[in-house]
Design an enzyme around this catalytic site. Structure first.
Site, PDB file in Angstrom:
ATOM      1  N   ASP A 158       0.820  -1.220   0.000  1.00  0.00           N
ATOM      2  CA  ASP A 158       0.000   0.000   0.000  1.00  0.00           C
ATOM      3  C   ASP A 158       0.849   1.263   0.000  1.00  0.00           C
ATOM      4  O   ASP A 158       2.071   1.208   0.162  1.00  0.00           O
ATOM      5  CB  ASP A 158      -0.955  -0.015   1.214  1.00  0.00           C
ATOM      6  CG  ASP A 158      -0.248  -0.404   2.518  1.00  0.00           C
ATOM      7  OD1 ASP A 158       0.991  -0.316   2.579  1.00  0.00           O
ATOM      8  OD2 ASP A 158      -0.942  -0.783   3.474  1.00  0.00           O
ATOM      9  N   ASN A 165      -7.376  -2.938  14.600  1.00  0.00           N
ATOM     10  CA  ASN A 165      -8.752  -3.199  14.169  1.00  0.00           C
ATOM     11  C   ASN A 165      -8.834  -4.374  13.189  1.00  0.00           C
ATOM     12  O   ASN A 165      -9.873  -4.620  12.604  1.00  0.00           O
ATOM     13  CB  ASN A 165      -9.372  -1.944  13.542  1.00  0.00           C
ATOM     14  CG  ASN A 165      -8.656  -1.505  12.267  1.00  0.00           C
ATOM     15  OD1 ASN A 165      -7.729  -2.179  11.793  1.00  0.00           O
ATOM     16  ND2 ASN A 165      -9.076  -0.383  11.701  1.00  0.00           N
ATOM     17  N   HIS A 204      -7.053  -4.703  10.401  1.00  0.00           N
ATOM     18  CA  HIS A 204      -6.804  -4.430   8.982  1.00  0.00           C
ATOM     19  C   HIS A 204      -5.533  -5.144   8.500  1.00  0.00           C
ATOM     20  O   HIS A 204      -4.610  -5.403   9.266  1.00  0.00           O
ATOM     21  CB  HIS A 204      -6.800  -2.934   8.675  1.00  0.00           C
ATOM     22  CG  HIS A 204      -5.599  -2.164   9.113  1.00  0.00           C
ATOM     23  ND1 HIS A 204      -5.629  -0.801   9.310  1.00  0.00           N
ATOM     24  CD2 HIS A 204      -4.326  -2.544   9.394  1.00  0.00           C
ATOM     25  CE1 HIS A 204      -4.433  -0.386   9.672  1.00  0.00           C
ATOM     26  NE2 HIS A 204      -3.625  -1.417   9.735  1.00  0.00           N
ATOM     27  N   GLU A 243      -9.596  -1.809   5.659  1.00  0.00           N
ATOM     28  CA  GLU A 243     -10.211  -1.562   6.953  1.00  0.00           C
ATOM     29  C   GLU A 243     -11.442  -2.464   7.145  1.00  0.00           C
ATOM     30  O   GLU A 243     -11.940  -3.058   6.172  1.00  0.00           O
ATOM     31  CB  GLU A 243     -10.638  -0.082   7.039  1.00  0.00           C
ATOM     32  CG  GLU A 243      -9.503   0.921   6.819  1.00  0.00           C
ATOM     33  CD  GLU A 243      -8.513   1.013   7.997  1.00  0.00           C
ATOM     34  OE1 GLU A 243      -8.451   0.090   8.836  1.00  0.00           O
ATOM     35  OE2 GLU A 243      -7.792   2.020   8.067  1.00  0.00           O
TER      36      GLU A 243
END
Ligand code: PGA
Length: 241
Positions: free
Chosen positions: A67, A136, A138, A143
């Site tokens: 990314d 979280n 990810h 996400e």
């Protein structure tokens, strides 16, 4: 899925580094999927040390990063281009032509996503993908709520991700709001995956990953559908398992 428990971050990095070096030695033209962040940094230090002391060659190795932030040019010290150059590439004698990172400043970002997908295909897919995990759940910048069928795409960063990453910026306002990331389906096509998890702040994420259900609310759970996943987690991350 295989779980390797290590004493601490250093040992996690060593174990991961050893696995990667072994793969490069058996396949010198390997395509590696790279991650950024605090987690893989020690692993990259090991690769640099090994390259300098044992001469492992990166002449034919190809890399594709997961990314990149949108809007940060490669020279920006918070871009993932910069991170990879500083923390790994410039120390390995790897040709820049063989290292690939999504371009977060491309004029047409949709086209950039398509180009990146095609590039991975043209390389014959990722042989070994290195992954971290967000608190979280990810993976990459996928996400919670991201479809498991997603390919390389543009994402709006979750507020907790921006908060977690603000430690690298002067203030949270400087943290980009969007990023370009390989999709979950893209990641799952990697032939093998190495998931690195370190620290108590990731212990709940590891617990959820190990014991929770497979759900798009927790992106990392998609990895349970993959047959070649090795998790390397240190004692602090393993607090609840
Ligand atoms: P970290 O980030 O390695 O900096 O904790 C991991 C991630 O958010 O995927």
């Amino acid at each position: 899925m295989k779980l390797i428990r290590t004493e601490d971050y250093t040992e996690m990095s060593l174990e991961a580094g050893k696995i990667i070096v072994e793969k490069i030695r058996s396949n010198p033209a390997i395509t590696l999927g790279m991650a950024t962040g605090s987690t893989p940094k020690g692993t990259y230090d090991y690769l640099i040390h090994d390259h300098k002391s044992n001469g492992t060659s990166y002449r034919e190795v190809k890399t594709v990063n997961l990314d990149e932030y949108i809007g940060l040019p490669a020279e920006d010290s918070n871009s993932y281009h910069y991170f990879m150059r500083e923390n790994l590439f410039q120390h390995l004698e790897i040709s820049e032509d063989l290292t690939h990172i999504p371009n977060g400043t491309a004029p047409d970002l949709k086209l950039e996503c398509q180009r990146y997908e095609q590039l991975i295909k043209d390389l014959g897919g990722v042989d070994l993908q290195i992954l971290g995990i967000g608190q979280n759940g990810h993976i990459g910048f996928n996400e919670p709520g991201t479809p498991f069928s997603s390919r390389t795409h543009i994402v709006t960063l979750a507020q907790d991700t921006r908060e977690a990453n603000s430690r690298f910026f002067n203030s949270i306002n400087e943290v980009p709001t969007h990023a370009i990331t390989m999709g979950i389906a893209t990641i799952l096509e990697s032939k093998e995956i190495l998931l690195l998890i370190s620290g108590e702040n990731k212990a709940e994420a590891l617990l959820k990953f190990m014991n929770g259900e497979i759900s798009e609310d927790f992106p990392a759970s998609a990895l349970k559908n993959h047959h070649q996943v090795t998790v390397i987690a240190d004692r602090a991350a393993c607090k609840f398992i």
